[in-house]
Design a protein around this motif. Structure first.
Motif, PDB file in Angstrom:
ATOM      1  N   LYS A  87      -6.649  -6.959  -5.863  1.00 59.43           N
ATOM      2  CA  LYS A  87      -6.285  -6.021  -6.880  1.00 59.43           C
ATOM      3  C   LYS A  87      -4.737  -5.972  -7.490  1.00 59.43           C
ATOM      4  O   LYS A  87      -4.433  -6.375  -6.018  1.00 59.43           O
ATOM      5  N   PRO A  88      -4.235  -6.319  -8.460  1.00 60.68           N
ATOM      6  CA  PRO A  88      -2.829  -5.582  -8.221  1.00 60.68           C
ATOM      7  C   PRO A  88      -2.449  -4.703  -7.509  1.00 60.68           C
ATOM      8  O   PRO A  88      -1.363  -5.043  -7.165  1.00 60.68           O
ATOM      9  N   GLU A  89      -3.143  -3.486  -7.422  1.00 60.01           N
ATOM     10  CA  GLU A  89      -2.760  -2.183  -6.892  1.00 60.01           C
ATOM     11  C   GLU A  89      -2.836  -2.713  -5.200  1.00 60.01           C
ATOM     12  O   GLU A  89      -2.697  -2.072  -4.585  1.00 60.01           O
ATOM     13  N   ASP A  90      -2.890  -3.589  -4.517  1.00 63.44           N
ATOM     14  CA  ASP A  90      -2.897  -3.832  -3.360  1.00 63.44           C
ATOM     15  C   ASP A  90      -1.641  -4.757  -2.830  1.00 63.44           C
ATOM     16  O   ASP A  90      -1.432  -5.411  -1.938  1.00 63.44           O
ATOM     17  N   THR A  91      -1.228  -4.539  -3.930  1.00 65.25           N
ATOM     18  CA  THR A  91       0.195  -5.605  -3.772  1.00 65.25           C
ATOM     19  C   THR A  91       1.197  -4.412  -3.018  1.00 65.25           C
ATOM     20  O   THR A  91       0.987  -3.408  -2.916  1.00 65.25           O
ATOM     21  N   ALA A  92       1.175  -5.006  -1.467  1.00 64.42           N
ATOM     22  CA  ALA A  92       2.341  -4.227  -0.475  1.00 64.42           C
ATOM     23  C   ALA A  92       2.877  -5.086   0.562  1.00 64.42           C
ATOM     24  O   ALA A  92       2.419  -6.373   1.153  1.00 64.42           O
ATOM     25  N   MET A  93       3.882  -4.378   1.279  1.00 65.05           N
ATOM     26  CA  MET A  93       4.005  -5.281   2.322  1.00 65.05           C
ATOM     27  C   MET A  93       3.114  -4.543   3.707  1.00 65.05           C
ATOM     28  O   MET A  93       2.416  -3.186   3.884  1.00 65.05           O
ATOM     29  N   TYR A  94       2.411  -5.523   4.761  1.00 63.89           N
ATOM     30  CA  TYR A  94       1.421  -4.927   5.076  1.00 63.89           C
ATOM     31  C   TYR A  94       1.900  -5.676   6.306  1.00 63.89           C
ATOM     32  O   TYR A  94       2.526  -6.944   7.280  1.00 63.89           O
ATOM     33  N   TYR A  95       1.808  -4.596   7.377  1.00 68.05           N
ATOM     34  CA  TYR A  95       1.663  -4.218   8.839  1.00 68.05           C
ATOM     35  C   TYR A  95       0.812  -4.032   9.755  1.00 68.05           C
ATOM     36  O   TYR A  95      -0.199  -3.116   9.534  1.00 68.05           O
ATOM     37  N   CYS A  96       1.234  -4.650  10.635  1.00 68.53           N
ATOM     38  CA  CYS A  96      -0.129  -4.470  12.488  1.00 68.53           C
ATOM     39  C   CYS A  96       0.797  -3.522  13.158  1.00 68.53           C
ATOM     40  O   CYS A  96       1.597  -3.352  13.511  1.00 68.53           O
ATOM     41  N   ALA A  97      -0.166  -2.502  13.465  1.00 65.02           N
ATOM     42  CA  ALA A  97       0.492  -2.007  15.294  1.00 65.02           C
ATOM     43  C   ALA A  97      -0.650  -1.963  15.855  1.00 65.02           C
ATOM     44  O   ALA A  97      -2.210  -1.586  15.858  1.00 65.02           O
ATOM     45  N   ALA A  98      -0.358  -1.002  17.043  1.00 61.16           N
ATOM     46  CA  ALA A  98      -0.930  -1.388  18.097  1.00 61.16           C
ATOM     47  C   ALA A  98      -0.903  -0.024  18.563  1.00 61.16           C
ATOM     48  O   ALA A  98       0.214   0.515  18.694  1.00 61.16           O
TER      49      ALA A  98
END
Length: 125
Positions: A87-98
């Motif tokens: 969806k358009p609201e999923d637009t974002a920078m996606y980060y991975c974390a440990a």
């Protein structure tokens, strides 16, 4: 030196799918819980999905339940996020974390051990 590297982002239309990957080096991958977080324009960073080091526990934000699936391949030191029905609201920078503690990761993007630099996901309407 620990490295966390995300890939797979891009520009898609609403309703399409993307698969994000996160490859980790420099730590014992199967000793860490892993998670995906995102930060949209003008918004705070938020949790999307997390998975325990064994993979037997998972968490999803309400906004992505039923559309996103998190998984990990401990043999490949890689975390995945399958994103469907975007969806358009999923637009974002996606980060991975440990982080060593799954519960802390579920609690939010606070004081986690390691972060990647992010991969951009843009969903057009």
């Amino acid at each position: 030196q620990v490295q966390v590297v995300e890939s797979g982002g891009g520009l898609v239309q609403a309703g399409e799918s993307l698969r994000l990957s996160c490859t980790v080096s420099g730590l014992t991958f199967d000793h860490y819980a892993m998670g995906w977080f995102r930060q949209g324009p003008g918004k705070e960073r938020e949790g999307v999905s997390c998975i325990s080091w064994t993979g037997d526990e998972t968490y999803y934000a309400d906004s992505v339940k039923g559309r996103f699936t998190i998984s990990r391949d401990n043999a490949k030191n890689t975390l995945y996020l399958q994103m469907n029905s975007l969806k358009p609201e999923d637009t974002a920078m996606y980060y991975c974390a440990a982080d060593r503690h799954y519960a802390r990761m579920v609690a939010g993007p606070f004081d986690l051990n390691y972060w990647g630099r992010g991969t951009q996901v843009t969903v057009s309407s």
